[in-house]
Scaffold this active site. Structure first.
Site, mmCIF file in Angstrom:
data_model
loop_
_atom_site.group_PDB
_atom_site.id
_atom_site.type_symbol
_atom_site.label_atom_id
_atom_site.label_comp_id
_atom_site.label_asym_id
_atom_site.label_seq_id
_atom_site.Cartn_x
_atom_site.Cartn_y
_atom_site.Cartn_z
ATOM 1 N N GLY A 157 1.237 -1.660 0.571
ATOM 2 C CA GLY A 157 -0.154 -0.300 0.082
ATOM 3 C C GLY A 157 0.667 0.909 -0.278
ATOM 4 N N CYS A 158 0.817 1.821 0.660
ATOM 5 C CA CYS A 158 0.772 3.955 0.689
ATOM 6 C C CYS A 158 2.276 3.904 0.977
ATOM 7 C CB CYS A 158 0.060 4.627 1.304
ATOM 8 S SG CYS A 158 -1.061 4.797 1.580
ATOM 9 N N VAL A 159 3.297 2.200 1.769
ATOM 10 C CA VAL A 159 4.118 2.187 2.585
ATOM 11 C C VAL A 159 5.342 1.816 0.946
ATOM 12 C CG1 VAL A 159 4.816 0.063 3.163
ATOM 13 C CG2 VAL A 159 5.481 1.894 4.315
ATOM 14 N N ALA A 160 4.646 1.513 0.000
ATOM 15 C CA ALA A 160 5.265 0.992 -1.182
ATOM 16 C C ALA A 160 6.570 1.367 -1.545
ATOM 17 C CB ALA A 160 4.722 0.302 -1.775
ATOM 18 N N MET A 354 3.892 5.495 6.008
ATOM 19 C CA MET A 354 3.414 4.603 6.042
ATOM 20 C C MET A 354 1.887 3.313 5.383
ATOM 21 S SD MET A 354 3.366 7.030 9.346
ATOM 22 C CE MET A 354 3.185 8.321 7.823
#
Length: 367
Positions: A157-160, A354
């Site tokens: 998700g957003c942490v990738a 995160m």
């Protein structure tokens, strides 16, 4: 067999520590369909809310999201026609291939290399899924070598974006003569659930935008910020905070109101410990590249790190101009910094994000 004395290992350890990763080029690709937040509010209400449901909460969320404009994968009038997961995922594939190719081509061109020069392609997306994966299709479409190494990533998700840079660094420390590329393709609008008036779906409809971004990294000394170190943190018993509930209608977003509290409790101590391992503290960081997860998350990051006013301005500006583009957001911020005037040589930077897990990823940079 004789066990080598400790000092006999020192040269090998020193050689390994001298290997560096340089981020030599970044390019973002945005869909052509750009909308003002005010113009999207009622249209997203028509899509997401059941008939007759009050729109006061929807309008309040759109006003407070910190978003002024966003780019969507499709014209807004086409979204009601995506009546099942198969149709939405097919749209993700079509648009994702186009945007992914644009982002890759732009990054490779900026780096002065061709697709056949790529040794590793890491491709991340949380907004669609396919086999063969996007990276396989793009490698063939763009003329990469048949022996190119590929790693498709789903679930971060957003942490990738931050985690992907970390994995490029890991690879290039072992293959310092190679060229590695990270591609993020996130078409968040295609995951919106029709006739779903839940708070999580409405928050997603207020915050998220679509886009793709690619980063070219090389081992050794090269132009561009150097990756000095990376660290990931996974927080137990927080799986319920962020992610997908996957069903017949596709990816139903999970966004818990407790995320800012987790950020305040853990991010500050963990990031300080990471910096201390490099002999640094937050006051030594001249450039902050923070995933624009939303106003409450950005406020929590600033609070827990005791950041001076303006430290996260780049994230606030990105949120306003394109919304939260999941993993592509921090890569776009990295490009913006290079385009608007790189930090002075020697400047320390931290890139952080995160994502589901709940987890965080830190990347220490130096210009």
């Amino acid at each position: 067999m004789r066990v080598p004395a400790l000092d006999e290992d020192a040269p090998a350890q020193s050689f390994a520590s001298d290997r560096t990763t340089a981020l030599v080029a970044v390019h973002t690709a945005l869909p052509a369909h750009r909308y003002a937040q005010n113009d999207l509010t009622e249209l997203i209400g028509d899509l997401c809310l059941p008939p007759g449901q009050d729109r006061a909460l929807l309008r309040r969320l759109h006003r407070s999201a910190g978003v002024r404009t966003r780019h969507l994968a499709l014209p807004i009038e086409r979204y009601p026609g995506l009546t099942d997961f198969g149709q939405a995922n097919a749209a993700w594939m079509r648009a994702g291939l186009e945007l992914g190719e644009e982002a890759l081509a732009g990054a490779l061109d900026s780096a002065g290399i061709t697709p056949s020069d790529v040794d590793l392609l890491v491709c991340t997306s949380i907004t669609g899924i396919a086999a063969p994966s996007l990276d396989a299709r793009l490698a063939v479409r763009m003329g990469m070598r048949p022996d190119v190494k590929r790693i498709p990533v789903f679930g971060l998700g957003c942490v990738a974006g931050a985690a992907g840079l970390g994995r490029l660094n890991d690879y290039l420390r072992g293959h310092p003569d190679d060229t590695a590329v990270l591609l993020s393709v996130e078409l968040c609008s295609l995951t919106l659930q029709q006739r779903d008036g839940s708070l999580a779906n409405l928050v997603a409809g207020a915050l998220f935008g679509d886009g793709a971004a690619a980063v070219v990294a090389r081992g050794g000394r090269a132009a561009g910020p150097e990756v000095v170190g990376t660290r990931g943190r996974l927080y137990p018993d927080t799986e319920h905070l962020l992610g997908w509930k996957i069903g017949a209608s596709g990816f139903r977003v999970v966004v818990d109101a407790g995320i800012p509290d987790i950020v305040r409790a853990h991010l500050g101590p963990d990031l300080r410990a990471f910096l201390a391992a490099h002999g640094l503290g937050p006051d030594d960081i001249g450039t902050w590249i923070c995933h624009p997860g939303g106003p409450k998350v950005l406020a929590a990051v600033a609070d827990t790190l005791h950041l001076p006013e303006g430290a996260l301005d780049s994230a606030w500006r990105s949120l306003a101009s394109v919304g939260n583009m999941s993993s592509a957001s921090v890569l776009r911020l990295l490009e913006d910094i290079g385009r608007t005037g790189c930090p002075k040589p020697g400047t320390w930077g931290v890139l952080l994000a995160m994502g589901p897990g709940f987890c965080a990823e830190f990347v220490l940079l130096r210009w």
